[in-house]
Design a protein around this motif. Structure first.
Motif, PDB file in Angstrom:
ATOM      1  N   UNK A  29       8.056   5.744   3.798  1.00  0.00           N
ATOM      2  CA  UNK A  29       8.877   4.857   2.965  1.00  0.00           C
ATOM      3  C   UNK A  29       8.031   4.101   1.950  1.00  0.00           C
ATOM      4  N   UNK A  30       6.842   3.657   2.368  1.00  0.00           N
ATOM      5  CA  UNK A  30       5.927   2.974   1.446  1.00  0.00           C
ATOM      6  C   UNK A  30       5.502   3.900   0.313  1.00  0.00           C
ATOM      7  N   UNK A  31       5.186   5.142   0.672  1.00  0.00           N
ATOM      8  CA  UNK A  31       4.790   6.130  -0.334  1.00  0.00           C
ATOM      9  C   UNK A  31       5.911   6.330  -1.351  1.00  0.00           C
ATOM     10  N   UNK A  32       7.151   6.373  -0.860  1.00  0.00           N
ATOM     11  CA  UNK A  32       8.294   6.573  -1.759  1.00  0.00           C
ATOM     12  C   UNK A  32       8.472   5.386  -2.706  1.00  0.00           C
ATOM     13  N   UNK A  33       8.313   4.182  -2.184  1.00  0.00           N
ATOM     14  CA  UNK A  33       8.446   2.978  -3.015  1.00  0.00           C
ATOM     15  C   UNK A  33       7.375   2.971  -4.104  1.00  0.00           C
ATOM     16  N   UNK A  34       6.143   3.292  -3.725  1.00  0.00           N
ATOM     17  CA  UNK A  34       5.028   3.247  -4.675  1.00  0.00           C
ATOM     18  C   UNK A  34       5.126   4.326  -5.749  1.00  0.00           C
ATOM     19  N   UNK A  35       5.774   5.444  -5.430  1.00  0.00           N
ATOM     20  CA  UNK A  35       5.875   6.543  -6.397  1.00  0.00           C
ATOM     21  C   UNK A  35       7.260   6.640  -7.030  1.00  0.00           C
ATOM     22  N   UNK A  36       8.090   5.603  -6.837  1.00  0.00           N
ATOM     23  CA  UNK A  36       9.485   5.664  -7.295  1.00  0.00           C
ATOM     24  C   UNK A  36       9.605   5.792  -8.800  1.00  0.00           C
ATOM     25  N   UNK A  37       8.747   5.105  -9.547  1.00  0.00           N
ATOM     26  CA  UNK A  37       8.903   5.094 -11.004  1.00  0.00           C
ATOM     27  C   UNK A  37       7.776   5.807 -11.743  1.00  0.00           C
ATOM     28  N   UNK A  38       6.840   6.381 -10.978  1.00  0.00           N
ATOM     29  CA  UNK A  38       5.740   7.121 -11.617  1.00  0.00           C
ATOM     30  C   UNK A  38       5.155   8.095 -10.611  1.00  0.00           C
ATOM     31  N   UNK A  39       4.345   9.005 -11.095  1.00  0.00           N
ATOM     32  CA  UNK A  39       3.788  10.044 -10.237  1.00  0.00           C
ATOM     33  C   UNK A  39       2.296   9.828  -9.954  1.00  0.00           C
ATOM     34  N   UNK A  40       1.822   8.620 -10.186  1.00  0.00           N
ATOM     35  CA  UNK A  40       0.426   8.314  -9.859  1.00  0.00           C
ATOM     36  C   UNK A  40       0.345   6.934  -9.220  1.00  0.00           C
ATOM     37  N   UNK A  41      -0.343   6.858  -8.081  1.00  0.00           N
ATOM     38  CA  UNK A  41      -0.461   5.599  -7.343  1.00  0.00           C
ATOM     39  C   UNK A  41      -1.890   5.092  -7.461  1.00  0.00           C
ATOM     40  N   UNK A  42      -2.037   3.815  -7.801  1.00  0.00           N
ATOM     41  CA  UNK A  42      -3.363   3.214  -7.953  1.00  0.00           C
ATOM     42  C   UNK A  42      -3.555   2.106  -6.917  1.00  0.00           C
ATOM     43  N   UNK A  43      -4.792   1.593  -6.862  1.00  0.00           N
ATOM     44  CA  UNK A  43      -5.107   0.509  -5.931  1.00  0.00           C
ATOM     45  C   UNK A  43      -4.232  -0.716  -6.166  1.00  0.00           C
ATOM     46  N   UNK A  44      -3.942  -0.995  -7.432  1.00  0.00           N
ATOM     47  CA  UNK A  44      -3.155  -2.180  -7.783  1.00  0.00           C
ATOM     48  C   UNK A  44      -1.754  -2.109  -7.179  1.00  0.00           C
ATOM     49  N   UNK A  45      -1.229  -0.886  -7.067  1.00  0.00           N
ATOM     50  CA  UNK A  45       0.127  -0.725  -6.525  1.00  0.00           C
ATOM     51  C   UNK A  45       0.231  -1.164  -5.071  1.00  0.00           C
ATOM     52  N   UNK A  46      -0.899  -1.167  -4.364  1.00  0.00           N
ATOM     53  CA  UNK A  46      -0.875  -1.504  -2.941  1.00  0.00           C
ATOM     54  C   UNK A  46      -0.576  -2.979  -2.693  1.00  0.00           C
ATOM     55  N   UNK A  47      -0.660  -3.785  -3.743  1.00  0.00           N
ATOM     56  CA  UNK A  47      -0.451  -5.227  -3.573  1.00  0.00           C
ATOM     57  C   UNK A  47       0.932  -5.550  -3.005  1.00  0.00           C
ATOM     58  N   UNK A  48       1.911  -4.729  -3.362  1.00  0.00           N
ATOM     59  CA  UNK A  48       3.280  -5.018  -2.900  1.00  0.00           C
ATOM     60  C   UNK A  48       3.458  -4.723  -1.415  1.00  0.00           C
ATOM     61  N   UNK A  49       2.454  -4.092  -0.781  1.00  0.00           N
ATOM     62  CA  UNK A  49       2.553  -3.795   0.649  1.00  0.00           C
ATOM     63  C   UNK A  49       1.884  -4.872   1.491  1.00  0.00           C
ATOM     64  N   UNK A  50       1.489  -5.959   0.883  1.00  0.00           N
ATOM     65  CA  UNK A  50       0.761  -7.006   1.594  1.00  0.00           C
ATOM     66  C   UNK A  50       1.512  -7.599   2.770  1.00  0.00           C
ATOM     67  N   UNK A  51       2.848  -7.501   2.761  1.00  0.00           N
ATOM     68  CA  UNK A  51       3.627  -8.091   3.836  1.00  0.00           C
ATOM     69  C   UNK A  51       3.237  -7.535   5.200  1.00  0.00           C
ATOM     70  N   UNK A  52       2.966  -6.220   5.286  1.00  0.00           N
ATOM     71  CA  UNK A  52       2.724  -5.636   6.594  1.00  0.00           C
ATOM     72  C   UNK A  52       1.367  -6.014   7.164  1.00  0.00           C
ATOM     73  N   UNK A  53       0.456  -6.480   6.340  1.00  0.00           N
ATOM     74  CA  UNK A  53      -0.856  -6.874   6.835  1.00  0.00           C
ATOM     75  C   UNK A  53      -0.765  -8.058   7.791  1.00  0.00           C
TER      76      UNK A  53
END
Length: 389
Positions: A193-217
């Motif tokens: 699900x995280x992968x899908x969210x990160x790739x929803x609007x583009x086909x390349x995922x960068x380190x910066x995109x991971x910031x939105x996953x901070x909740x699970x940490x």
């Protein structure tokens, strides 16, 4: 189709990853009665039952235990299903998902009713649970054959994500995929699900995109705080629930907002959300007037206020979902950022503000493009990616 559905595992894949899958298959195919499958969230318990049913052409009836909490519901839904033969002449399996959700005081005989159905079952009944240590689960532990699923390793999750990226044409470095795997906390479903969210609007995922996953940490400590608040009615204990949790009050409000409806009901839920709204009022006062002394009231409303909103103490093991609102906002921002880039390109040619184009032209762009695609893109200097978007 969601990636989690599109890439749901086949039986052979699960058998390689989890040895207990073969044991589960043998019990489903050869026996009737209860089978209790337990293990951590996202380890493949439910997926395994569906994969076995698909592989061996079984009819599967799935019910979620949270929808069948009391004796009456258990007997009417699960009991009647157990009494009926398969509509298609196939061997039948009944799946009761998240059975530990009916292991609380509010079940009104639900566990006992389920145990009675298992005794007289004509089909295999598979129950799934995250935790079977609760005393109320002892009845089912005695009635069922137990199968334990282990945690899925980070390496296995990484390989699953890498294969999905390959098939979907998503560009993502291995280190980033490994980070997504680690953040998931051994939960395959969450990682996909995280992968899908990160790739929803583009086909390349960068380190910066991971910031939105901070909740699970901070998820584990947040869950401990939520457990304390939802299960206790002692203010002196609950008031310190957030003292050692690495999360700010605004984020914790989102966690409460997401999970309160799963635990509280009716008037308790009404009172709890009233406490949440009062905390939000004090946040507004802090932002407007910088009265930081109000933080003590916010803590009181979010901890003791929510805890005392309930009539009775919560019991049993609770499972929590992370807040979805920040992810929805993030997705919306990503989409709007792309629209703004388009608006700026068009505004330059039309000699007006990009805001005006954003408001008046962008909403009709796809209709314009259908009529005058080549001419429009040539005159405004737009690229192929803009057309695809």
């Amino acid at each position: 189709m969601l990636l989690i559905e599109k890439y749901k595992p086949k039986y052979e894949e699960l058998e390689k990853r989890e040895p207990a899958v073969k044991e589960l298959k043998n019990l489903i195919l050869k026996e009737k009665g209860g089978i209790l499958v337990y293990g951590p969230v996202g380890c493949g318990k439910t997926a395994a039952v569906h994969a076995i049913a698909e592989r061996y052409n079984l009819e599967i009836l799935e019910v979620n235990a949270s929808d069948t909490r009391n004796k009456k519901m258990v007997e009417s839904i699960i009991g009647s299903s157990n009494a009926q033969m398969s509509l298609f002449g196939k061997k039948k399996v009944i799946l009761v998902d998240e059975v530990d959700n009916i292991a609380g005081r509010e079940d009104y005989g639900g566990i006992q009713a389920l145990a009675k159905i298992i005794d007289n079952s004509n089909f295999p009944i598979v129950l799934t649970a995250n935790n079977i240590t609760d005393k109320k689960m002892s009845v089912l532990r005695k009635k069922c054959k137990l199968i334990e699923f282990g945690k899925v390793s980070y390496d296995s999750i990484f390989m699953i994500l890498k294969e999905i990226c390959k098939r979907e044409g998503i560009k993502c470095e291995d280190e980033i995929l490994k980070m997504i795997s680690r953040i998931s906390g051994n939960d395959v479903r969450a990682a996909i699900n995280d992968l899908e969210v990160l790739s929803a609007s583009k086909k390349e995922i960068t380190n910066k995109d991971l910031e939105c996953l901070g909740f699970r940490e901070t998820r584990t400590k947040v869950e401990e705080a939520l457990n304390l608040i939802f299960k206790s009615k002692k203010p002196e204990i609950v008031l310190g629930a957030l003292d050692y949790v690495d999360i700010n009050y605004e984020e914790f409000i989102l966690w409460l907002e997401e999970n309160l409806p799963k635990v509280y009901e009716k008037e308790d839920l009404n009172k709890a959300f009233d406490m949440l709204s009062k905390a939000d009022v004090f946040f507004g006062r802090i932002k407007r007037w910088q009265h930081w002394r109000f933080l003590v009231y916010i803590n009181a409303f979010l901890t003791a206020g929510v805890a005392l909103a309930k009539e009775k103490k919560g019991r049993g093991e609770l499972s929590f979902a992370r807040p979805l609102r920040p992810l929805r906002i993030w997705q919306s921002n990503i989409k709007n950022a792309k629209k703004l880039v388009l608006a700026e390109k068009i505004a330059e040619k039309l000699h007006c503000s990009s805001k005006k184009i954003f408001d008046t032209t962008i909403p009709y762009l796809k209709f314009i493009v259908k009529k005058e695609k080549e001419r429009f893109f040539k005159e405004f200097g737009l690229e192929k990616e803009d057309l695809i978007f």
